[in-house]
Scaffold this motif. Structure first.
Motif, short mmCIF file in Angstrom:
data_model
loop_
_atom_site.label_atom_id
_atom_site.label_comp_id
_atom_site.label_asym_id
_atom_site.label_seq_id
_atom_site.Cartn_x
_atom_site.Cartn_y
_atom_site.Cartn_z
N LYS A 56 0.83 -1.21 0.00
CA LYS A 56 0.00 0.00 0.00
C LYS A 56 0.87 1.26 0.00
CE LYS A 56 -4.14 -2.04 2.03
NZ LYS A 56 -4.54 -2.57 0.73
N GLU A 57 1.84 1.26 -0.91
CA GLU A 57 2.75 2.40 -0.99
C GLU A 57 2.02 3.66 -1.45
OE1 GLU A 57 5.96 1.19 -3.53
OE2 GLU A 57 6.88 -0.04 -1.95
N ASP A 58 2.55 4.80 -1.03
CA ASP A 58 1.98 6.08 -1.45
C ASP A 58 2.54 6.41 -2.84
OD1 ASP A 58 1.24 8.67 -1.88
OD2 ASP A 58 2.12 9.48 -0.05
N PRO A 59 1.69 6.49 -3.86
CA PRO A 59 2.19 6.70 -5.23
C PRO A 59 2.38 8.17 -5.58
CG PRO A 59 -0.16 6.38 -5.30
CD PRO A 59 0.21 6.34 -3.85
N GLY A 60 2.00 9.07 -4.69
CA GLY A 60 2.08 10.50 -5.01
C GLY A 60 0.96 10.88 -5.96
N LEU A 61 -0.27 10.76 -5.46
CA LEU A 61 -1.44 11.06 -6.29
C LEU A 61 -1.51 12.54 -6.63
CD1 LEU A 61 -4.14 9.84 -7.43
CD2 LEU A 61 -5.20 10.61 -5.29
N LYS A 62 -1.67 12.83 -7.92
CA LYS A 62 -1.82 14.24 -8.33
C LYS A 62 -3.27 14.68 -8.09
CE LYS A 62 1.91 13.90 -11.61
NZ LYS A 62 2.37 13.97 -13.00
N PRO A 63 -3.50 15.96 -7.80
CA PRO A 63 -4.87 16.41 -7.55
C PRO A 63 -5.75 16.16 -8.78
CG PRO A 63 -3.29 18.16 -7.05
CD PRO A 63 -2.52 17.05 -7.73
N ILE A 64 -7.04 15.87 -8.54
CA ILE A 64 -7.94 15.67 -9.67
C ILE A 64 -8.67 16.98 -9.97
CG2 ILE A 64 -8.23 13.20 -9.27
CD1 ILE A 64 -10.97 13.83 -8.04
N LYS A 65 -9.20 17.08 -11.18
CA LYS A 65 -9.88 18.33 -11.59
C LYS A 65 -11.34 18.31 -11.16
CE LYS A 65 -7.08 18.71 -15.75
NZ LYS A 65 -7.00 17.33 -16.29
N ALA A 66 -11.97 17.13 -11.26
CA ALA A 66 -13.40 17.04 -10.92
C ALA A 66 -13.60 17.12 -9.41
CB ALA A 66 -13.95 15.71 -11.44
N ASP A 67 -14.81 17.53 -9.04
CA ASP A 67 -15.16 17.56 -7.62
C ASP A 67 -16.18 16.45 -7.37
OD1 ASP A 67 -16.03 18.02 -5.10
OD2 ASP A 67 -16.50 20.14 -5.39
#
Ligand code: FMN
Length: 157
Positions: A56-67
């Motif tokens: 369950k490594e942290d992949p460095g999720l980029k912010p998403i555009k949708a809410d």
């Protein structure tokens, strides 16, 4: 019913699911992007990817555009990695609240058995109203079957 498909894809199968889903009414799609991905080819793909999923490594999720709060239903679609969800999906579920949303889960795998990962997600998202799930076998390699299965679920409502 406004739907948002949130998906991750390393090798294109879940990209294909998104391509099909975009044709359905009231359905928006957003691909999860991450800083850290396994190599796209060779044994390293399975070793790195499998390990990152199991740990369950942290992949460095980029912010998403949708809410997500703008939608009634969230559809999560991902490739099964080592029997479980890929880190991008875990990171999304951790970062964004889906409380009170309808939830549909699409697991893509080589074997067609994503049930363990689906159950894990259901438990993690028990504040959602579970609407169902679909197991697809490498959806981009079985386009006709994929379109039929998605249409059965998403055009009936
Ligand atoms: C790191 C890694 C681990 C995988 N583990 C499994 C697995 O445990 N079971 C399975 O059936 N398929 C497994 N697969 C195959 C993918 O789940 C399957 O090919 C999926 O359709 C890929 O989706 P994508 O092309 O959108 O990335 C694995 C693939 C990768 C890269």
């Amino acid at each position: 019913m406004k739907k948002l498909l949130i998906y991750y894809s390393l090798t294109g199968n879940c990209d294909y699911v998104a391509e099909v889903m975009r044709k359905f009414p009231q359905t928006a799609t957003e691909k999860l992007l991450v800083e850290k991905q396994p190599p796209l080819k060779g044994l390293g793909k399975f070793l790195h990817g499998g390990k990152s999923a199991l740990l369950k490594e942290d992949p460095g999720l980029k912010p998403i555009k949708a809410d997500p709060s703008d939608y009634d239903e969230i559809v999560l679609c991902y490739p099964v990695w080592a029997g479980t969800c890929p880190p991008a999906i875990n990171a999304f579920v951790k970062r964004y609240s889906l409380k009170g949303k309808r939830l549909f889960i699409i697991a893509a795998s080589a074997s067609g058995n994503g049930n363990k990962s689906i159950e894990q997600l259901r438990k993690a998202l028990n504040q959602c109203e579970f609407a169902g799930s679909l197991n697809l076998i490498n959806p981009a390699a079985r386009k006709e079957e994929t379109v039929r299965k998605l249409a059965e679920v998403f055009t009936e409502e």
